[in-house]
Scaffold this motif. Structure first.
Motif, PDB file in Angstrom:
ATOM      1  N   PHE A  79     -85.065   0.896 -17.760  1.00 29.42           N
ATOM      2  CA  PHE A  79     -84.134   1.326 -18.808  1.00 29.42           C
ATOM      3  C   PHE A  79     -82.690   1.233 -18.327  1.00 29.42           C
ATOM      4  CE2 PHE A  79     -81.725   4.744 -20.911  1.00 29.42           C
ATOM      5  CZ  PHE A  79     -81.866   4.352 -22.236  1.00 29.42           C
ATOM      6  N   VAL A  80     -82.421   1.661 -17.119  1.00 23.87           N
ATOM      7  CA  VAL A  80     -81.058   1.602 -16.588  1.00 23.87           C
ATOM      8  C   VAL A  80     -80.591   0.154 -16.462  1.00 23.87           C
ATOM      9  CG1 VAL A  80     -79.628   2.109 -14.571  1.00 23.87           C
ATOM     10  CG2 VAL A  80     -81.254   3.808 -15.395  1.00 23.87           C
ATOM     11  N   THR A  81     -81.423  -0.695 -15.896  1.00 24.64           N
ATOM     12  CA  THR A  81     -81.039  -2.097 -15.710  1.00 24.64           C
ATOM     13  C   THR A  81     -80.806  -2.788 -17.041  1.00 24.64           C
ATOM     14  OG1 THR A  81     -82.395  -2.129 -13.697  1.00 24.64           O
ATOM     15  CG2 THR A  81     -81.685  -4.249 -14.578  1.00 24.64           C
ATOM     16  N   THR A  82     -81.637  -2.483 -18.036  1.00 22.51           N
ATOM     17  CA  THR A  82     -81.456  -3.072 -19.365  1.00 22.51           C
ATOM     18  C   THR A  82     -80.115  -2.690 -19.967  1.00 22.51           C
ATOM     19  OG1 THR A  82     -83.848  -3.020 -19.727  1.00 22.51           O
ATOM     20  CG2 THR A  82     -82.449  -3.252 -21.669  1.00 22.51           C
ATOM     21  N   ASN A  83     -79.720  -1.440 -19.814  1.00 20.41           N
ATOM     22  CA  ASN A  83     -78.438  -0.992 -20.356  1.00 20.41           C
ATOM     23  C   ASN A  83     -77.262  -1.586 -19.589  1.00 20.41           C
ATOM     24  OD1 ASN A  83     -78.537   1.364 -22.569  1.00 20.41           O
ATOM     25  ND2 ASN A  83     -80.369   1.469 -21.289  1.00 20.41           N
ATOM     26  N   LEU A  84     -77.401  -1.752 -18.292  1.00 22.33           N
ATOM     27  CA  LEU A  84     -76.327  -2.391 -17.527  1.00 22.33           C
ATOM     28  C   LEU A  84     -76.153  -3.844 -17.952  1.00 22.33           C
ATOM     29  CD1 LEU A  84     -77.009  -0.975 -13.940  1.00 22.33           C
ATOM     30  CD2 LEU A  84     -75.136  -0.365 -15.474  1.00 22.33           C
ATOM     31  N   LEU A  85     -77.262  -4.545 -18.120  1.00 19.79           N
ATOM     32  CA  LEU A  85     -77.176  -5.944 -18.550  1.00 19.79           C
ATOM     33  C   LEU A  85     -76.617  -6.050 -19.964  1.00 19.79           C
ATOM     34  CD1 LEU A  85     -77.743  -8.866 -17.803  1.00 19.79           C
ATOM     35  CD2 LEU A  85     -80.061  -8.591 -18.672  1.00 19.79           C
ATOM     36  N   ARG A  86     -76.988  -5.134 -20.833  1.00 17.74           N
ATOM     37  CA  ARG A  86     -76.449  -5.136 -22.193  1.00 17.74           C
ATOM     38  C   ARG A  86     -74.941  -4.900 -22.171  1.00 17.74           C
ATOM     39  NH1 ARG A  86     -79.205  -0.839 -25.896  1.00 17.74           N
ATOM     40  NH2 ARG A  86     -80.986  -2.138 -25.282  1.00 17.74           N
ATOM     41  N   PHE A  87     -74.485  -4.014 -21.311  1.00 13.78           N
ATOM     42  CA  PHE A  87     -73.048  -3.765 -21.183  1.00 13.78           C
ATOM     43  C   PHE A  87     -72.306  -5.019 -20.723  1.00 13.78           C
ATOM     44  CE2 PHE A  87     -69.588  -2.647 -18.238  1.00 13.78           C
ATOM     45  CZ  PHE A  87     -68.710  -2.041 -19.122  1.00 13.78           C
ATOM     46  N   ILE A  88     -72.921  -5.746 -19.790  1.00 14.52           N
ATOM     47  CA  ILE A  88     -72.287  -6.970 -19.290  1.00 14.52           C
ATOM     48  C   ILE A  88     -72.204  -8.030 -20.388  1.00 14.52           C
ATOM     49  CG2 ILE A  88     -72.515  -8.855 -17.623  1.00 14.52           C
ATOM     50  CD1 ILE A  88     -73.928  -6.842 -15.780  1.00 14.52           C
ATOM     51  N   LEU A  89     -73.281  -8.197 -21.133  1.00 16.41           N
ATOM     52  CA  LEU A  89     -73.313  -9.236 -22.161  1.00 16.41           C
ATOM     53  C   LEU A  89     -72.381  -8.931 -23.325  1.00 16.41           C
ATOM     54  CD1 LEU A  89     -77.150  -9.987 -22.256  1.00 16.41           C
ATOM     55  CD2 LEU A  89     -75.357 -11.257 -21.072  1.00 16.41           C
ATOM     56  N   ARG A  90     -72.106  -7.663 -23.571  1.00 18.30           N
ATOM     57  CA  ARG A  90     -71.240  -7.284 -24.685  1.00 18.30           C
ATOM     58  C   ARG A  90     -69.792  -7.048 -24.269  1.00 18.30           C
ATOM     59  NH1 ARG A  90     -74.966  -2.885 -28.048  1.00 18.30           N
ATOM     60  NH2 ARG A  90     -76.631  -4.349 -28.650  1.00 18.30           N
ATOM     61  N   ALA A  91     -69.493  -7.164 -22.993  1.00 17.55           N
ATOM     62  CA  ALA A  91     -68.131  -6.889 -22.536  1.00 17.55           C
ATOM     63  C   ALA A  91     -67.165  -7.943 -23.070  1.00 17.55           C
ATOM     64  CB  ALA A  91     -68.081  -6.862 -21.008  1.00 17.55           C
ATOM     65  N   PRO A  92     -66.039  -7.537 -23.664  1.00 24.50           N
ATOM     66  CA  PRO A  92     -65.091  -8.520 -24.189  1.00 24.50           C
ATOM     67  C   PRO A  92     -64.263  -9.204 -23.111  1.00 24.50           C
ATOM     68  CG  PRO A  92     -64.246  -6.304 -24.516  1.00 24.50           C
ATOM     69  CD  PRO A  92     -65.631  -6.149 -23.938  1.00 24.50           C
ATOM     70  N   ARG A  93     -64.172  -8.608 -21.941  1.00 21.54           N
ATOM     71  CA  ARG A  93     -63.399  -9.208 -20.852  1.00 21.54           C
ATOM     72  C   ARG A  93     -63.988  -8.772 -19.521  1.00 21.54           C
ATOM     73  NH1 ARG A  93     -59.535  -5.516 -18.843  1.00 21.54           N
ATOM     74  NH2 ARG A  93     -59.503  -3.552 -19.994  1.00 21.54           N
TER      75      ARG A  93
END
Length: 213
Positions: A79-93
């Motif tokens: 769960f933690v890794t999934t949320n970290l990867l989601r944050f990276i993919l959605r980061a605008p910069r």
């Protein structure tokens, strides 16, 4: 956790130190991904039983088997890794938070597979172990503790020294899945960082002051 675990494993209170460090890692993981209320609630619901099983097993190993924490801990790390990867993919910069999330996510992958390997090793029958230690003074011993930690990150980086060999089909499947996951994670992470960085607008230039006559 990475630096201390190899040195405290054989100490009289080494398991206590490892439990404390693992607790800190899991608590700070909740803080890292808990910006949104819904994510925070789910993270707390996952980490609370995992930590309770961890400490209950240490205090009363006769009542709480370690397999419970291993399964719950692996689910929490996923769960933690999934949320970290989601944050990276959605980061605008690309900024320091994105880079730290990328590094943390990669290290979390190793922590995901470590309890999975330990769980497979513990559930395998004694006559047919899931892993074989083939080199060094611990050759022939069971996979546990730091050896599972070491094997997980060696497999994640696809180094493969061959001193720990998966034997059972489930163990081999997990090793293959971890190696593929590590490669895909790096490919997705690097491509995303390059895409975000290349699409970012260039910094505005400061207006020049007219030269004095």
């Amino acid at each position: 956790l990475f630096l201390v675990t190899p040195f405290v494993e054989d100490l009289p209170r080494g398991d206590l130190v490892e439990a404390v460090l693992m607790t800190f890692v899991m608590v700070f993981a909740v803080l890292a991904i808990g910006a949104r209320r819904r994510t925070l609630i789910v993270a707390l619901l996952l980490v609370a039983p995992a930590l309770a099983a961890k400490w209950a097993n240490r205090l009363r190993p006769d009542l709480i088997p370690p397999e419970i924490f291993l399964a719950l801990g692996a689910i929490f790390f996923v769960f933690v890794t999934t949320n970290l990867l989601r944050f990276i993919l959605r980061a605008p910069r690309v900024d320091a938070n994105v880079l730290c999330a990328g590094i943390s996510g990669y290290l979390m992958l190793g922590l995901i597979w470590m309890p999975a390997y330990l769980l497979v090793a513990k559930l395998a029958p004694v006559a047919r172990p899931a892993f074989a230690l083939t080199v060094g003074p611990e050759a022939g011993s069971a996979l546990n503790g730091f050896k599972a930690f070491y094997f997980s990150f060696i497999t994640l980086t696809t180094v493969g020294y061959g001193d720990i060999v998966p034997i059972s089909r489930v163990a081999r499947m997990l090793a293959v899945m971890e190696a593929i996951t590590g490669l895909f994670y790096m490919a997705v992470l690097i491509s995303r960082l390059v895409a975000v960085y290349s699409s970012a607008p260039p910094p505005a230039e400061e207006p020049r002051t007219p030269s004095q006559p």
